[in-house]
Design a protein around this motif. Structure first.
Motif, PDB file in Angstrom:
ATOM      1  N   GLU A   1      32.573  -5.243  -3.768  1.00 52.34           N
ATOM      2  CA  GLU A   1      32.197  -4.772  -5.105  1.00 52.34           C
ATOM      3  C   GLU A   1      30.716  -4.399  -5.156  1.00 52.34           C
ATOM      4  O   GLU A   1      30.342  -3.377  -5.752  1.00 52.34           O
ATOM      5  CB  GLU A   1      32.495  -5.834  -6.164  1.00 52.34           C
ATOM      6  CG  GLU A   1      32.198  -5.339  -7.577  1.00 52.34           C
ATOM      7  CD  GLU A   1      32.344  -6.404  -8.646  1.00 52.34           C
ATOM      8  OE1 GLU A   1      32.284  -6.044  -9.842  1.00 52.34           O
ATOM      9  OE2 GLU A   1      32.487  -7.593  -8.306  1.00 52.34           O
ATOM     10  N   LEU A   2      29.866  -5.216  -4.521  1.00 58.40           N
ATOM     11  CA  LEU A   2      28.439  -4.888  -4.514  1.00 58.40           C
ATOM     12  C   LEU A   2      28.182  -3.587  -3.765  1.00 58.40           C
ATOM     13  O   LEU A   2      27.384  -2.750  -4.215  1.00 58.40           O
ATOM     14  CB  LEU A   2      27.646  -6.028  -3.880  1.00 58.40           C
ATOM     15  CG  LEU A   2      26.140  -5.793  -3.747  1.00 58.40           C
ATOM     16  CD1 LEU A   2      25.490  -5.492  -5.086  1.00 58.40           C
ATOM     17  CD2 LEU A   2      25.463  -6.988  -3.071  1.00 58.40           C
ATOM     18  N   ILE A   3      28.843  -3.390  -2.633  1.00 56.99           N
ATOM     19  CA  ILE A   3      28.663  -2.155  -1.876  1.00 56.99           C
ATOM     20  C   ILE A   3      29.146  -0.958  -2.675  1.00 56.99           C
ATOM     21  O   ILE A   3      28.496   0.094  -2.718  1.00 56.99           O
ATOM     22  CB  ILE A   3      29.389  -2.257  -0.525  1.00 56.99           C
ATOM     23  CG1 ILE A   3      28.681  -3.272   0.376  1.00 56.99           C
ATOM     24  CG2 ILE A   3      29.466  -0.896   0.165  1.00 56.99           C
ATOM     25  CD1 ILE A   3      29.473  -3.681   1.589  1.00 56.99           C
ATOM     26  N   THR A   4      30.280  -1.100  -3.344  1.00 52.60           N
ATOM     27  CA  THR A   4      30.791  -0.023  -4.193  1.00 52.60           C
ATOM     28  C   THR A   4      29.806   0.291  -5.306  1.00 52.60           C
ATOM     29  O   THR A   4      29.529   1.463  -5.603  1.00 52.60           O
ATOM     30  CB  THR A   4      32.156  -0.414  -4.792  1.00 52.60           C
ATOM     31  OG1 THR A   4      33.058  -0.771  -3.742  1.00 52.60           O
ATOM     32  CG2 THR A   4      32.754   0.735  -5.586  1.00 52.60           C
ATOM     33  N   ALA A   5      29.263  -0.748  -5.930  1.00 53.82           N
ATOM     34  CA  ALA A   5      28.293  -0.552  -7.003  1.00 53.82           C
ATOM     35  C   ALA A   5      27.006   0.080  -6.483  1.00 53.82           C
ATOM     36  O   ALA A   5      26.374   0.890  -7.173  1.00 53.82           O
ATOM     37  CB  ALA A   5      27.990  -1.887  -7.678  1.00 53.82           C
ATOM     38  N   LEU A   6      26.605  -0.291  -5.253  1.00 55.24           N
ATOM     39  CA  LEU A   6      25.423   0.322  -4.644  1.00 55.24           C
ATOM     40  C   LEU A   6      25.605   1.830  -4.528  1.00 55.24           C
ATOM     41  O   LEU A   6      24.712   2.604  -4.906  1.00 55.24           O
ATOM     42  CB  LEU A   6      25.176  -0.311  -3.278  1.00 55.24           C
ATOM     43  CG  LEU A   6      23.972   0.131  -2.448  1.00 55.24           C
ATOM     44  CD1 LEU A   6      23.574  -0.976  -1.476  1.00 55.24           C
ATOM     45  CD2 LEU A   6      24.236   1.416  -1.649  1.00 55.24           C
ATOM     46  N   TYR A   7      26.772   2.248  -4.019  1.00 49.11           N
ATOM     47  CA  TYR A   7      27.023   3.681  -3.898  1.00 49.11           C
ATOM     48  C   TYR A   7      27.058   4.358  -5.268  1.00 49.11           C
ATOM     49  O   TYR A   7      26.471   5.424  -5.466  1.00 49.11           O
ATOM     50  CB  TYR A   7      28.340   3.930  -3.161  1.00 49.11           C
ATOM     51  CG  TYR A   7      28.254   3.760  -1.666  1.00 49.11           C
ATOM     52  CD1 TYR A   7      27.352   4.507  -0.907  1.00 49.11           C
ATOM     53  CD2 TYR A   7      29.080   2.868  -0.987  1.00 49.11           C
ATOM     54  CE1 TYR A   7      27.277   4.367   0.467  1.00 49.11           C
ATOM     55  CE2 TYR A   7      29.014   2.714   0.395  1.00 49.11           C
ATOM     56  CZ  TYR A   7      28.108   3.473   1.115  1.00 49.11           C
ATOM     57  OH  TYR A   7      28.030   3.332   2.474  1.00 49.11           O
TER      58      TYR A   7
END
Length: 436
Positions: free
Chosen positions: A335-341
């Motif tokens: 989720e954090l990686i998705t939000a980063l993108y």
């Protein structure tokens, strides 16, 4: 909801390995074999679409049954645990099949390509007592991470205030000349997804829930679809602020986490795996020598490894409890990686929990963003691997945790040093690692 096959008390856990490539041979099988020596497990079968490869793997590893069909193996062998060591585009389908057969799953990272895929897998887990699907995040495990996690949870060093999470590696033009690399459908993402996920997951495991992220990404060197560098500012629920850097442009390679608490700084410096010696604790001047000595006492050295995580998983299976790095605990880094993108591509602050059904980033990490989304539609539903022919008669795909290639139907490691050693294999040495 699915239910486990039968109680595990008083018997060995029947394990099967799906995928006969580098990560299965170098990390999963040795961990399972070690627990077999201790009477905890027995490896009953292996599966790979390449019959010659799986038969050779079984012969070398002493595994009694070789299969080319996952469903048939699940029906005939009825394993309690399935280790999924295949390309990430296959993880959803294979994990769901194992769960529906009543088996627990231990799946290599990255878990699945999207949050939509992860939620679909979680929906197939058992309600109480399993089966559950855990993700391989071995950097969470071992004596060093366990000790520091306890110190932070107990506030022994005071509140965590500032953190830095760094995965700065080097990949040259030849690395990205391989057709599947740097592509959303086949590599899953850039260094944020494929390289930095381990350190980001460990940071979250140490500090707890994040609340918001603001990020930037760039293609500074390589001609690829994904980014080759990303930076992010992350706020945590406990108030701590963190910087995150993921890069494949850094000749001096390092993986690092630094935590500044009220009474001490904790630093972890390594490359592909850590031991007690990889951690350093620096106190403020007024801390007593006895307290500092207690902080620096990590106990017996248990390096981060697949074996360390497997021990924890087996204990959870026998207790009928949800294992670490499964469910919400396994979803948080994705989720954090998705939000980063999303933050980088939309130039906005993204808050935890806001990406769900109906959000374009829920089903594709690029979110269809202009300048970042692929020029042509690519499969993102997790139903099969995206394959990029290179004109040589070979097709290149993403391996379970590191680079691999399919040659004549066999998943082979693509380590630059020719060792074929996968990331995370023991012993952990930079020269023996395949580079993701």
């Amino acid at each position: 909801m699915n239910t486990p096959l039968e109680p595990l008390d008083g018997r060995r856990i029947r394990a099967a390995v799906v995928g006969a490539g580098a990560i299965a041979r170098g990390s999963h099988h040795p961990a399972l074999a070690r627990l077999a020596e201790e009477g905890e497990t027995e490896i009953v079968a292996a599966v790979d679409i390449a019959e010659d490869a799986v038969r050779r793997f079984c012969a070398e590893a002493g595994i009694p049954h070789a299969y080319t069909d996952l469903d048939r193996m699940l029906d005939e062998q009825r394993p309690d645990l399935v280790a999924v060591c295949t390309p990430p585009t296959l993880h959803r389908e294979q994990t769901v099949a194992a769960l529906r057969a009543g088996a627990w799953v231990w799946c290599e990272k990255p878990p699945v390509p999207t949050l939509a895929d992860f939620d679909a897998v979680e929906a197939e887990e058992g309600a109480d007592g399993g089966p559950y699907a855990a993700i391989v995040f071995q950097h969470r495990f071992g004596s060093g991470a366990r000790h520091v996690r306890r110190l932070i949870a107990e506030r022994a060093m005071g509140r965590p205030l500032v953190a830095h999470c760094q995965t700065t590696w080097y990949r040259n033009a030849a690395y990205y000349a391989v057709p599947w690399r740097g592509r959303w459908a086949t590599e899953g993402g850039g260094p944020a997804m494929g390289h930095g996920i381990h350190q980001m997951d460990l940071l979250l495991d140490l500090l707890g829930p994040w609340t918001e992220v603001r990020a930037m990404t760039g293609r500074l060197v390589h001609d690829i679809e994904t980014e080759d560098v990303s930076t992010a500012l992350v706020r945590f629920a406990n108030g701590a602020l963190a910087t995150v850097v993921n890069s494949v442009l850094s000749p001096d390679e390092v993986s690092r986490i630094r935590l500044d608490c009220e009474r001490a700084t904790v630093e972890l410096t390594h490359l592909y795996g850590h031991s007690n010696d990889s951690w350093r604790i620096t106190p403020v001047p007024d801390v007593s020598e006895a307290e500092v000595a207690a902080w620096r006492d990590f106990g017996a050295d248990v390096p981060s490894s697949h074996l360390a995580q497997l021990r924890d998983l087996v204990a959870s299976m026998r207790a009928g409890e949800r294992p670490r790095s499964s469910g919400a605990d396994g979803r948080t880094s994705l989720e954090l990686i998705t939000a980063l993108y999303k933050s980088a591509f939309t130039d906005t602050t993204v808050r935890a929990g806001e990406i769900g059904p109906g959000d374009p980033y829920y089903t594709a990490l690029h979110g269809g963003a202009p300048g970042w989304a692929p020029a042509e539609p690519e499969a993102t539903d997790g139903t099969g691997p995206a394959v990029a022919p290179d004109g040589s008669g070979r097709s290149k795909v993403v391996g379970g945790t590191g680079p691999s290639e399919v040659v004549d139907g066999v998943l082979r490691p693509d380590a630059p040093d020719g060792t074929g050693q996968p990331e995370g294999a023991a012993p952990v040495t930079a020269s023996a690692e395949a580079r993701a």
